[in-house]
Design a protein around this motif. Structure first.
Motif, PDB file in Angstrom:
ATOM      1  N   VAL A   1       0.844  -1.204   0.000  1.00  0.00           N
ATOM      2  CA  VAL A   1       0.000   0.000   0.000  1.00  0.00           C
ATOM      3  C   VAL A   1       0.875   1.247   0.000  1.00  0.00           C
ATOM      4  O   VAL A   1       0.615   2.208  -0.734  1.00  0.00           O
ATOM      5  CB  VAL A   1      -0.974  -0.009   1.205  1.00  0.00           C
ATOM      6  CG1 VAL A   1      -1.723   1.304   1.302  1.00  0.00           C
ATOM      7  CG2 VAL A   1      -1.932  -1.184   1.110  1.00  0.00           C
ATOM      8  N   ALA A   2       1.940   1.242   0.803  1.00  0.00           N
ATOM      9  CA  ALA A   2       2.860   2.385   0.844  1.00  0.00           C
ATOM     10  C   ALA A   2       3.458   2.634  -0.545  1.00  0.00           C
ATOM     11  O   ALA A   2       3.578   3.782  -0.985  1.00  0.00           O
ATOM     12  CB  ALA A   2       3.958   2.154   1.870  1.00  0.00           C
TER      13      ALA A   2
ATOM     14  N   ILE B   1       0.714   4.183  -2.832  1.00  0.00           N
ATOM     15  CA  ILE B   1       0.503   5.602  -2.501  1.00  0.00           C
ATOM     16  C   ILE B   1       1.657   6.443  -3.022  1.00  0.00           C
ATOM     17  O   ILE B   1       1.450   7.513  -3.598  1.00  0.00           O
ATOM     18  CB  ILE B   1       0.299   5.779  -0.984  1.00  0.00           C
ATOM     19  CG1 ILE B   1      -1.040   5.158  -0.572  1.00  0.00           C
ATOM     20  CG2 ILE B   1       0.360   7.251  -0.594  1.00  0.00           C
ATOM     21  CD1 ILE B   1      -1.253   5.066   0.926  1.00  0.00           C
ATOM     22  N   SER B   2       2.865   5.945  -2.848  1.00  0.00           N
ATOM     23  CA  SER B   2       4.040   6.663  -3.345  1.00  0.00           C
ATOM     24  C   SER B   2       3.980   6.818  -4.860  1.00  0.00           C
ATOM     25  O   SER B   2       4.263   7.906  -5.394  1.00  0.00           O
ATOM     26  CB  SER B   2       5.308   5.912  -2.935  1.00  0.00           C
ATOM     27  OG  SER B   2       6.438   6.566  -3.426  1.00  0.00           O
TER      28      SER B   2
ATOM     29  N   ILE C   1       1.261   6.837  -6.743  1.00  0.00           N
ATOM     30  CA  ILE C   1       0.184   7.785  -7.064  1.00  0.00           C
ATOM     31  C   ILE C   1       0.669   9.216  -6.859  1.00  0.00           C
ATOM     32  O   ILE C   1       0.434  10.089  -7.702  1.00  0.00           O
ATOM     33  CB  ILE C   1      -1.075   7.490  -6.222  1.00  0.00           C
ATOM     34  CG1 ILE C   1      -1.718   6.177  -6.671  1.00  0.00           C
ATOM     35  CG2 ILE C   1      -2.075   8.643  -6.322  1.00  0.00           C
ATOM     36  CD1 ILE C   1      -2.805   5.667  -5.743  1.00  0.00           C
ATOM     37  N   ARG C   2       1.366   9.458  -5.749  1.00  0.00           N
ATOM     38  CA  ARG C   2       1.901  10.816  -5.507  1.00  0.00           C
ATOM     39  C   ARG C   2       2.873  11.225  -6.597  1.00  0.00           C
ATOM     40  O   ARG C   2       2.834  12.356  -7.083  1.00  0.00           O
ATOM     41  CB  ARG C   2       2.580  10.873  -4.138  1.00  0.00           C
ATOM     42  CG  ARG C   2       1.612  10.957  -3.007  1.00  0.00           C
ATOM     43  CD  ARG C   2       2.335  11.201  -1.715  1.00  0.00           C
ATOM     44  NE  ARG C   2       1.366  11.486  -0.678  1.00  0.00           N
ATOM     45  CZ  ARG C   2       1.590  11.325   0.600  1.00  0.00           C
ATOM     46  NH1 ARG C   2       2.758  10.882   1.017  1.00  0.00           N
ATOM     47  NH2 ARG C   2       0.668  11.621   1.488  1.00  0.00           N
TER      48      ARG C   2
ATOM     49  N   LEU D   1      -9.673   8.866  -5.675  1.00  0.00           N
ATOM     50  CA  LEU D   1      -9.203   8.625  -4.306  1.00  0.00           C
ATOM     51  C   LEU D   1     -10.254   9.065  -3.282  1.00  0.00           C
ATOM     52  O   LEU D   1     -10.485   8.375  -2.279  1.00  0.00           O
ATOM     53  CB  LEU D   1      -7.873   9.350  -4.063  1.00  0.00           C
ATOM     54  CG  LEU D   1      -6.690   8.849  -4.880  1.00  0.00           C
ATOM     55  CD1 LEU D   1      -5.496   9.782  -4.702  1.00  0.00           C
ATOM     56  CD2 LEU D   1      -6.334   7.424  -4.489  1.00  0.00           C
TER      57      LEU D   1
END
Length: 190
Positions: free
Chosen positions: A114-115, A118-119, A121-122, A143
Motif C-alpha cells: 500500500v505504501a 501511494i508513493s 500515485i503521488r 481517491l
C-alpha cells in the motif's frame, strides 16, 4: 510554526523560558482602539521591550503538549530587527523533529504494498498536475471516492474496538486532529 510530516496535528514552534526558568504567559499588545486586545505567544514578542517579559532561553513545544527538554540561549543582540524569523532556531526545531519522528515511528505502519502504491500515485500526480490538471483532478476524485466509501466503515469498526487515544497513537495524530479526521470520514458519528 513547523508542520509535521507523518504526525498529524503535532504542530511545533519555539517556546521560551524566562531567566528564572518560568514559562511566560501571552503578550498582550493594546492597539489603542476598541475593547479587543490581541495576544501573542510567538517567541520574538518576549524581547523585554515596552514592559514585555524578557526571554532568556528557547525550546521546542508541540501542539500536543510535549515540551522539549533541551534549552537554547536566546541572544537578543543577534535577532535581526523586523526579521526575527532569520534568527537560528534550529536547536528547538531539531528537538521537535525528533519528537515527530518518534510519533510517526510509533504509528501503525502501512503495509509495504500500500505504501508503494501511494508513493506511485503521488509521483504520478506530481508529474501531471501542471501539464494535465484535469486528469490530476480525476485521480484525486477517484481517491476521494475510496475514502467516501471505506472511511465511514473503517471509522465505525475502529471506534468500536479502540479508544480515541489508541486510534490517535496508531495514526500518529493528536486527538484533536483525529477528531477532525473521523468527523470527515463519518460525519454522522461526530
Amino acid at each position: 510554526m513547523w508542520e509535521p510530516d507523518g504526525a498529524e496535528g503535532h504542530v511545533g514552534k519555539v517556546g521560551v523560558l524566562l531567566e528564572d526558568g518560568t514559562v511566560p504567559g501571552p503578550v498582550y499588545i493594546d492597539a489603542g482602539s476598541g475593547a479587543y486586545v490581541p495576544r501573542f505567544t510567538d517567541w520574538w514578542y518576549y524581547d523585554g521591550v515596552n514592559r514585555r517579559p524578557l526571554a532568556d532561553r528557547m525550546r521546542a513545544v508541540c501542539a500536543c503538549g510535549w515540551v522539549g527538554e533541551g534549552t537554547y540561549p536566546l541572544d537578543w543582540k543577534r535577532v535581526p530587527d523586523r526579521e526575527p524569523h532569520r534568527y537560528d532556531t534550529s536547536g528547538p526545531e531539531g528537538d521537535w523533529q525528533r519528537h515527530t519522528r518518534e510519533i510517526a515511528a510509533a504509528a501503525v505502519p502501512l503495509p509495504e504494498d500500500v505504501a508503494r502504491l501511494i508513493s506511485r500515485i503521488r509521483e504520478r500526480l506530481d508529474a501531471i498536475e501542471d501539464t494535465d490538471p484535469l486528469t490530476a483532478l480525476r485521480i484525486v476524485g477517484a481517491l476521494d471516492a475510496v475514502v467516501e466509501t471505506d472511511g465511514p466503515y473503517a471509522t465505525r469498526i475502529a471506534t468500536r474496538r479502540h479508544t480515541d487515544e489508541e486510534i490517535a497513537a496508531a495514526l500518529g495524530a493528536t486527538e484533536k486532529a483525529l477528531a477532525a479526521r473521523l468527523r470527515r470520514y463519518d460525519p454522522r458519528r461526530y
